[in-house]
Design a protein around this motif. Sequence first.
Motif, PDB file in Angstrom:
ATOM      1  N   GLY A  58     -76.918 -17.520  92.544  1.00  0.00           N
ATOM      2  CA  GLY A  58     -77.711 -17.213  91.360  1.00  0.00           C
ATOM      3  C   GLY A  58     -76.940 -17.938  90.152  1.00  0.00           C
ATOM      4  O   GLY A  58     -77.478 -18.534  89.093  1.00  0.00           O
ATOM      5  N   ARG A  59     -75.641 -17.729  90.212  1.00  0.00           N
ATOM      6  CA  ARG A  59     -74.684 -18.346  89.064  1.00  0.00           C
ATOM      7  C   ARG A  59     -74.864 -19.773  88.986  1.00  0.00           C
ATOM      8  O   ARG A  59     -74.928 -20.568  87.997  1.00  0.00           O
ATOM      9  N   LEU A  60     -74.610 -20.454  90.332  1.00  0.00           N
ATOM     10  CA  LEU A  60     -74.925 -21.982  90.160  1.00  0.00           C
ATOM     11  C   LEU A  60     -76.440 -22.667  90.003  1.00  0.00           C
ATOM     12  O   LEU A  60     -76.395 -23.396  89.375  1.00  0.00           O
ATOM     13  N   SER A  61     -77.538 -21.847  90.572  1.00  0.00           N
ATOM     14  CA  SER A  61     -78.657 -22.268  90.051  1.00  0.00           C
ATOM     15  C   SER A  61     -79.198 -22.156  88.531  1.00  0.00           C
ATOM     16  O   SER A  61     -79.880 -22.980  88.049  1.00  0.00           O
ATOM     17  N   GLY A  62     -78.449 -21.362  87.970  1.00  0.00           N
ATOM     18  CA  GLY A  62     -78.558 -21.126  86.389  1.00  0.00           C
ATOM     19  C   GLY A  62     -77.679 -22.303  85.490  1.00  0.00           C
ATOM     20  O   GLY A  62     -77.884 -22.164  84.555  1.00  0.00           O
ATOM     21  N   THR A  63     -76.805 -22.950  86.328  1.00  0.00           N
ATOM     22  CA  THR A  63     -75.888 -23.760  85.655  1.00  0.00           C
ATOM     23  C   THR A  63     -76.590 -25.521  85.742  1.00  0.00           C
ATOM     24  O   THR A  63     -76.968 -25.715  86.848  1.00  0.00           O
ATOM     25  N   THR A  64     -76.530 -25.839  84.668  1.00  0.00           N
ATOM     26  CA  THR A  64     -77.022 -27.492  84.574  1.00  0.00           C
ATOM     27  C   THR A  64     -75.857 -28.379  84.987  1.00  0.00           C
ATOM     28  O   THR A  64     -74.740 -28.150  84.582  1.00  0.00           O
ATOM     29  N   TRP A  65     -76.208 -29.598  85.083  1.00  0.00           N
ATOM     30  CA  TRP A  65     -75.155 -30.777  85.317  1.00  0.00           C
ATOM     31  C   TRP A  65     -74.687 -31.026  84.090  1.00  0.00           C
ATOM     32  O   TRP A  65     -73.426 -31.352  84.141  1.00  0.00           O
ATOM     33  N   SER A  66     -75.098 -30.594  82.970  1.00  0.00           N
ATOM     34  CA  SER A  66     -74.594 -31.020  81.675  1.00  0.00           C
ATOM     35  C   SER A  66     -73.499 -30.001  81.041  1.00  0.00           C
ATOM     36  O   SER A  66     -73.312 -30.016  79.927  1.00  0.00           O
ATOM     37  N   ALA A  67     -73.485 -28.995  81.748  1.00  0.00           N
ATOM     38  CA  ALA A  67     -72.890 -27.847  81.359  1.00  0.00           C
ATOM     39  C   ALA A  67     -71.201 -28.094  81.295  1.00  0.00           C
ATOM     40  O   ALA A  67     -70.913 -28.803  82.141  1.00  0.00           O
ATOM     41  N   LEU A  68     -70.573 -27.536  80.266  1.00  0.00           N
ATOM     42  CA  LEU A  68     -69.270 -27.690  80.127  1.00  0.00           C
ATOM     43  C   LEU A  68     -68.404 -27.013  81.311  1.00  0.00           C
ATOM     44  O   LEU A  68     -67.291 -27.933  81.990  1.00  0.00           O
ATOM     45  N   GLU A  69     -68.513 -26.097  82.080  1.00  0.00           N
ATOM     46  CA  GLU A  69     -68.020 -25.684  83.138  1.00  0.00           C
ATOM     47  C   GLU A  69     -67.910 -26.819  84.328  1.00  0.00           C
ATOM     48  O   GLU A  69     -67.132 -26.945  85.211  1.00  0.00           O
ATOM     49  N   VAL A  70     -69.276 -27.436  84.538  1.00  0.00           N
ATOM     50  CA  VAL A  70     -69.317 -28.508  85.591  1.00  0.00           C
ATOM     51  C   VAL A  70     -68.513 -29.679  85.117  1.00  0.00           C
ATOM     52  O   VAL A  70     -67.815 -30.216  86.008  1.00  0.00           O
ATOM     53  N   ALA A  71     -68.373 -30.024  83.925  1.00  0.00           N
ATOM     54  CA  ALA A  71     -67.571 -31.189  83.468  1.00  0.00           C
ATOM     55  C   ALA A  71     -66.214 -30.798  83.631  1.00  0.00           C
ATOM     56  O   ALA A  71     -65.190 -31.727  84.155  1.00  0.00           O
ATOM     57  N   VAL A  72     -65.654 -29.699  83.341  1.00  0.00           N
ATOM     58  CA  VAL A  72     -64.219 -29.269  83.572  1.00  0.00           C
ATOM     59  C   VAL A  72     -63.963 -29.179  84.928  1.00  0.00           C
ATOM     60  O   VAL A  72     -62.879 -29.716  85.396  1.00  0.00           O
TER      61      VAL A  72
END
Length: 172
Positions: free
Chosen positions: A47-61
């Motif tokens: 659920g947490r991962l599906s709500g995260t977009t590829w452009s999110a800061l967490e993904v970039a970090v």
Amino acid sequence: MTRRSRRALPAVLAALVLLAASVLVAVCAIQLALGETPLLSYESVAGRLSGTTWSALEVAVAGGVVAAVGLVLFLVAVVPGRARTAALDQHTAVSVRGLRNALRSAAQVDGVESAAVKVRRRRVRAVVRTRRSVVDGLGDTVRTALEHRVGEFALARPPQVVVRVKALRSTS
């Protein structure tokens, strides 16, 4: 024949991280198979991962951290380590530790209290300590003894010998 240092620490760290992740997945799978509540819920992670977009800061970090760790591990694997042997000829070598110990014992000439020797590829540095108040000629004597011992080893590339004499102050 040049033996290089092993990369034990980075290999152990990478193995421990992979082992921890594997144990976590195995524990969760066993808990699910037994019908218990898993330590890490698949639904909450998904659920947490599906709500995260590829452009999110967490993904970039996270991507940057993974890329940096991968680059460090790659460089550790590719860059050669410090040589652990000194070549005698094409097929034989002597350990740098053994050479250092032999040179340290050779530096113990008359008047030398202690000797510290560092062996590198092109240079041998010796620091000898003496209680003599007049140290004239002691450095040359130690250098001659070290060069003689290096000559006995018949290294493929004999290093330059550098000697430094330190006079200890008398305590009396």
